[in-house]
Design a protein around this motif. Structure first.
Motif, short mmCIF file in Angstrom:
data_model
loop_
_atom_site.label_atom_id
_atom_site.label_comp_id
_atom_site.label_asym_id
_atom_site.label_seq_id
_atom_site.Cartn_x
_atom_site.Cartn_y
_atom_site.Cartn_z
N GLY A 110 14.80 14.10 17.44
CA GLY A 110 15.92 14.31 16.54
C GLY A 110 16.19 15.78 16.36
O GLY A 110 15.30 16.61 16.50
N HIS A 111 17.45 16.11 16.07
CA HIS A 111 17.83 17.51 15.83
C HIS A 111 19.09 17.56 14.99
O HIS A 111 19.80 16.55 14.84
N ILE A 127 19.27 4.32 21.48
CA ILE A 127 18.78 3.80 20.21
C ILE A 127 18.81 4.95 19.22
O ILE A 127 18.10 5.95 19.39
N HIS A 128 19.70 4.85 18.24
CA HIS A 128 19.87 5.87 17.21
C HIS A 128 19.42 5.31 15.87
O HIS A 128 20.01 4.32 15.37
N ASP A 129 18.40 5.89 15.30
CA ASP A 129 17.88 5.43 14.00
C ASP A 129 17.67 3.91 14.00
O ASP A 129 17.99 3.22 13.04
N ASN A 146 21.33 14.86 12.98
CA ASN A 146 20.12 14.42 12.27
C ASN A 146 19.62 13.02 12.59
O ASN A 146 18.71 12.55 11.91
N CYS A 147 20.16 12.35 13.60
CA CYS A 147 19.63 11.02 13.90
C CYS A 147 18.47 11.14 14.89
O CYS A 147 18.43 12.04 15.72
N LEU A 177 17.23 24.65 11.75
CA LEU A 177 16.11 24.57 12.67
C LEU A 177 15.37 23.25 12.68
O LEU A 177 14.37 23.11 13.37
N PHE A 178 15.84 22.28 11.92
CA PHE A 178 15.07 21.05 11.76
C PHE A 178 15.23 20.14 12.98
O PHE A 178 16.29 19.56 13.18
N GLN A 179 14.20 20.04 13.78
CA GLN A 179 14.19 19.14 14.92
C GLN A 179 12.75 18.77 15.23
O GLN A 179 11.83 19.53 14.93
#
Length: 212
Positions: A110-111, A127-129, A146-147, A177-179
């Motif tokens: 995820g990113h 496949i997403h979430d 964010n998925c 930076l969240f991944q």
């Protein structure tokens, strides 16, 4: 019975336990996504009016030849990176080609940034979430912000490929930076894809009628 149960009961162990684990870790260390020196945003230095940078940008090639850029990674998911910041051409987006062997899957991750996958040929699904989305040649698959997602080739006999455009460099530059990688990219071939080699020669793979 899953692998964890077999291990607890002293039965057969999964492939990544025991003598095989060191070899698999070595393969993972060589993957593009495992590189420790990736350039997400390149530095710009020089005089205040950045004339040197403008002169440099105007001098770089405007056309990149696919035959000069080989596929990397595998043996399930292969990548050909056409443009990314380290090349000195762009600072805001990253474009690459993904080729999936028969029965292949990508890493699960995820990113923050979005991505668009234009499906050139083959058929598969995302496949997403936890939700499945099917695609085929000519479709565009959108990975939203964010998925947690993963890509799959649904065919056991034919490869699939997609052109990917994403704005990851810009997001990272803005400190988004969240991944995270949830499941690593496979480093062993599927049974169906054993011995598969990515199609290096650029022909008309834009959803052809026949296949390969």
């Amino acid at each position: 019975m899953d692998d964890d149960t077999r291990v607890k009961k002293g039965g057969a162990q999964p492939a990544e336990v025991g003598h095989n684990s060191a070899m698999l870790e070595e393969k993972r260390a060589n993957l593009y996504h495992s590189k420790k020196d990736r350039v997400f945003v390149r530095g710009i230095q020089g005089e205040y009016n950045v004339k040197q940078e403008l002169d440099r940008l105007r001098a770089v090639p405007r056309v990149r030849k696919a035959k000069e850029i080989g596929f990397i990674d595998g043996p399930q998911a292969f990548s050909r990176h056409y443009v990314e910041p380290k090349d000195g051409i762009t600072q805001t987006f990253h474009m690459h080609l993904e080729e999936y062997a028969p029965g292949a899957s990508s890493q699960k991750h995820g990113h923050v940034n979005e991505a668009a996958f234009y499906i050139l040929d083959g058929e598969g699904y995302e496949i997403h979430d936890g939700v499945r989305y099917d695609w085929k040649a000519g479709d565009i698959a959108i990975v939203h912000n964010n998925c947690v997602h993963q890509h799959f080739n649904a065919s056991k006999t034919k490869p699939a490929r997609a052109l990917v455009i994403k704005t990851k460099p810009m997001y990272l530059f803005l400190n988004m930076l969240f991944q995270k990688t949830v499941k690593e990219r496979p480093v062993e071939a599927t049974v169906e894809g054993e011995g598969f080699e990515p199609r290096e020669i650029e022909e008309d793979f834009n959803h052809p009628k026949g296949g390969y």
